[in-house]
Write a protein that holds these residues in place. Sequence first.
Motif, PDB file in Angstrom:
ATOM      1  N   PHE A  74      36.682  44.368  49.787  1.00 12.47           N
ATOM      2  CA  PHE A  74      36.129  45.210  49.864  1.00 12.47           C
ATOM      3  C   PHE A  74      37.833  46.933  49.976  1.00 12.47           C
ATOM      4  N   ASN A  75      38.580  46.188  49.218  1.00 11.91           N
ATOM      5  CA  ASN A  75      40.162  46.327  49.375  1.00 11.91           C
ATOM      6  C   ASN A  75      40.851  46.157  48.774  1.00 11.91           C
ATOM      7  N   PRO A  76      41.207  46.604  47.832  1.00 11.14           N
ATOM      8  CA  PRO A  76      42.786  45.893  47.300  1.00 11.14           C
ATOM      9  C   PRO A  76      43.777  44.687  47.957  1.00 11.14           C
ATOM     10  N   ALA A  77      43.821  46.457  49.129  1.00 12.45           N
ATOM     11  CA  ALA A  77      45.055  45.171  49.680  1.00 12.45           C
ATOM     12  C   ALA A  77      44.612  43.912  50.253  1.00 12.45           C
ATOM     13  N   VAL A  78      43.609  43.845  50.812  1.00 13.93           N
ATOM     14  CA  VAL A  78      42.621  42.726  51.486  1.00 13.93           C
ATOM     15  C   VAL A  78      42.859  41.944  50.382  1.00 13.93           C
ATOM     16  N   SER A  79      42.231  41.987  49.348  1.00 20.21           N
ATOM     17  CA  SER A  79      42.308  40.722  48.216  1.00 20.21           C
ATOM     18  C   SER A  79      43.635  41.249  48.183  1.00 20.21           C
ATOM     19  N   LEU A  80      44.721  41.664  48.300  1.00 19.20           N
ATOM     20  CA  LEU A  80      46.360  41.502  47.620  1.00 19.20           C
ATOM     21  C   LEU A  80      47.110  40.132  48.974  1.00 19.20           C
ATOM     22  N   GLY A  81      46.543  40.716  50.456  1.00 18.85           N
ATOM     23  CA  GLY A  81      46.586  40.109  51.474  1.00 18.85           C
ATOM     24  C   GLY A  81      46.314  38.653  51.447  1.00 18.85           C
ATOM     25  N   LEU A  82      44.968  38.078  50.676  1.00 17.52           N
ATOM     26  CA  LEU A  82      44.715  36.845  50.846  1.00 17.52           C
ATOM     27  C   LEU A  82      45.475  35.942  49.890  1.00 17.52           C
ATOM     28  N   VAL A  83      45.557  36.780  48.705  1.00 18.32           N
ATOM     29  CA  VAL A  83      46.738  36.064  47.671  1.00 18.32           C
ATOM     30  C   VAL A  83      48.261  35.633  48.571  1.00 18.32           C
ATOM     31  N   VAL A  84      48.235  36.455  49.307  1.00 20.28           N
ATOM     32  CA  VAL A  84      49.597  36.044  49.907  1.00 20.28           C
ATOM     33  C   VAL A  84      49.293  34.992  50.782  1.00 20.28           C
ATOM     34  N   GLY A  85      47.891  34.922  51.735  1.00 18.55           N
ATOM     35  CA  GLY A  85      47.703  33.891  52.437  1.00 18.55           C
ATOM     36  C   GLY A  85      47.346  32.603  51.965  1.00 18.55           C
ATOM     37  N   GLY A  86      47.517  32.831  50.910  1.00 19.69           N
ATOM     38  CA  GLY A  86      46.562  31.291  50.260  1.00 19.69           C
ATOM     39  C   GLY A  86      44.965  31.123  50.128  1.00 19.69           C
ATOM     40  N   ARG A  87      44.636  31.991  50.694  1.00 18.53           N
ATOM     41  CA  ARG A  87      43.242  32.130  50.785  1.00 18.53           C
ATOM     42  C   ARG A  87      42.405  32.492  49.067  1.00 18.53           C
ATOM     43  N   PHE A  88      43.115  33.147  47.936  1.00 19.09           N
ATOM     44  CA  PHE A  88      42.457  33.577  47.211  1.00 19.09           C
ATOM     45  C   PHE A  88      43.298  33.648  45.586  1.00 19.09           C
ATOM     46  N   ALA A  89      42.240  33.068  44.907  1.00 23.93           N
ATOM     47  CA  ALA A  89      43.038  32.562  43.482  1.00 23.93           C
ATOM     48  C   ALA A  89      43.809  34.194  43.028  1.00 23.93           C
ATOM     49  N   ALA A  90      45.304  33.827  42.598  1.00 19.46           N
ATOM     50  CA  ALA A  90      46.360  35.452  42.439  1.00 19.46           C
ATOM     51  C   ALA A  90      45.533  35.827  40.551  1.00 19.46           C
ATOM     52  N   LYS A  91      44.697  34.569  39.907  1.00 20.47           N
ATOM     53  CA  LYS A  91      44.331  34.818  38.359  1.00 20.47           C
ATOM     54  C   LYS A  91      43.024  36.139  39.050  1.00 20.47           C
ATOM     55  N   ASP A  92      42.285  35.808  39.868  1.00 22.84           N
ATOM     56  CA  ASP A  92      41.546  36.697  40.660  1.00 22.84           C
ATOM     57  C   ASP A  92      41.650  38.607  41.105  1.00 22.84           C
ATOM     58  N   LEU A  93      42.607  38.533  41.335  1.00 18.78           N
ATOM     59  CA  LEU A  93      42.745  39.689  41.282  1.00 18.78           C
ATOM     60  C   LEU A  93      42.650  40.877  41.001  1.00 18.78           C
ATOM     61  N   LEU A  94      43.094  40.825  39.952  1.00 19.69           N
ATOM     62  CA  LEU A  94      43.147  42.231  39.325  1.00 19.69           C
ATOM     63  C   LEU A  94      41.771  42.890  39.161  1.00 19.69           C
ATOM     64  N   GLY A  95      40.472  41.669  38.535  1.00 20.00           N
ATOM     65  CA  GLY A  95      39.660  42.036  38.372  1.00 20.00           C
ATOM     66  C   GLY A  95      38.853  43.135  39.475  1.00 20.00           C
ATOM     67  N   TYR A  96      39.157  41.954  40.935  1.00 14.97           N
ATOM     68  CA  TYR A  96      38.893  42.529  42.065  1.00 14.97           C
ATOM     69  C   TYR A  96      39.634  44.124  42.670  1.00 14.97           C
ATOM     70  N   VAL A  97      40.234  44.368  42.160  1.00 13.79           N
ATOM     71  CA  VAL A  97      41.127  45.396  42.645  1.00 13.79           C
ATOM     72  C   VAL A  97      39.692  46.360  41.478  1.00 13.79           C
ATOM     73  N   ILE A  98      39.761  46.223  40.509  1.00 16.25           N
ATOM     74  CA  ILE A  98      39.476  47.325  39.165  1.00 16.25           C
ATOM     75  C   ILE A  98      37.930  47.079  39.640  1.00 16.25           C
ATOM     76  N   ALA A  99      36.996  46.229  40.487  1.00 14.48           N
ATOM     77  CA  ALA A  99      35.915  46.359  40.603  1.00 14.48           C
ATOM     78  C   ALA A  99      36.030  47.341  41.580  1.00 14.48           C
ATOM     79  N   GLN A 100      36.808  47.448  42.890  1.00 10.97           N
ATOM     80  CA  GLN A 100      36.796  47.790  44.333  1.00 10.97           C
ATOM     81  C   GLN A 100      37.427  49.049  43.933  1.00 10.97           C
ATOM     82  N   VAL A 101      38.425  49.739  43.408  1.00 12.92           N
ATOM     83  CA  VAL A 101      38.732  50.709  42.918  1.00 12.92           C
ATOM     84  C   VAL A 101      37.177  52.138  42.165  1.00 12.92           C
ATOM     85  N   LEU A 102      36.659  50.902  40.769  1.00 14.17           N
ATOM     86  CA  LEU A 102      35.707  51.811  41.085  1.00 14.17           C
ATOM     87  C   LEU A 102      34.753  51.587  41.664  1.00 14.17           C
TER      88      LEU A 102
END
Length: 232
Positions: free
Chosen positions: A64-92
């Motif tokens: 529910f937060n682009p910063a959280v999604s990015l932080g999870l990528v950096v922390g090794g808990r989330f796939a970088a390939k899915d980041l943009l889609g999540y950010v777009i959905a969250q902002v919308l």
Amino acid sequence: MSMAKRLGAEFLGTFWLVLGGCGSAVLAAAVPTLGIGFAGVALAFGLTVLTMAYAVGHVSGGHFNPAVSLGLVVGGRFAAKDLLGYVIAQVLGGIAAGGVLYLIASGKAGFDVTAGFASNGYGDHSPGSYSLQAALVCEVVLTAFFLIVILGATDGRAPVGFAPIAIGLCLTLIHLISIPVTNTSVNPARSTGVALFAGGWAVQQLWLFWLAPLAGATLGGVIYKAVLAKSD
């Protein structure tokens, strides 16, 4: 779980966060003689995350937060390939909630969206008139700790089933600290969702509430991975 369902869950979760959190600030914080005040708004933001993390966290992870999604990528808990889609959905989701909130709030005589509309700001637009530097430090540090709590609470070594409570209470605490400083962002989607309707200064200052949370989330992900993550 399909990507469409995951993105739908992120849209709904962010929608609820912005409607519940910003809605409490716009509609209920200063009602004459019986407003909920800063503490009520802080609790409202925490409750939105807690409730939606239980409702849809099993579908999308409950960012529910682009910063959280990015932080999870950096922390090794989330796939970088899915980041943009999540950010777009969250902002919308944030923008859609801002639109619904505008429709509700504008039903009251004398409503003025340019007065702020729960937007984040610094300087003259900070609730406590805090400077750009203060706002930057506040948002970076608090977002970093938000990510540390999220990564810790969802670690496999943590008690099972309690992560949404810890995360929701952490967001409540963050708001109790920083509403006077910036009106509390730590979430670019939340900031964008209302700033676009407020316009003017809110849009002009929006850059900070993307830059600082993203920087803070990156910092939090790096700290957790380096210091607290389980060694291989």
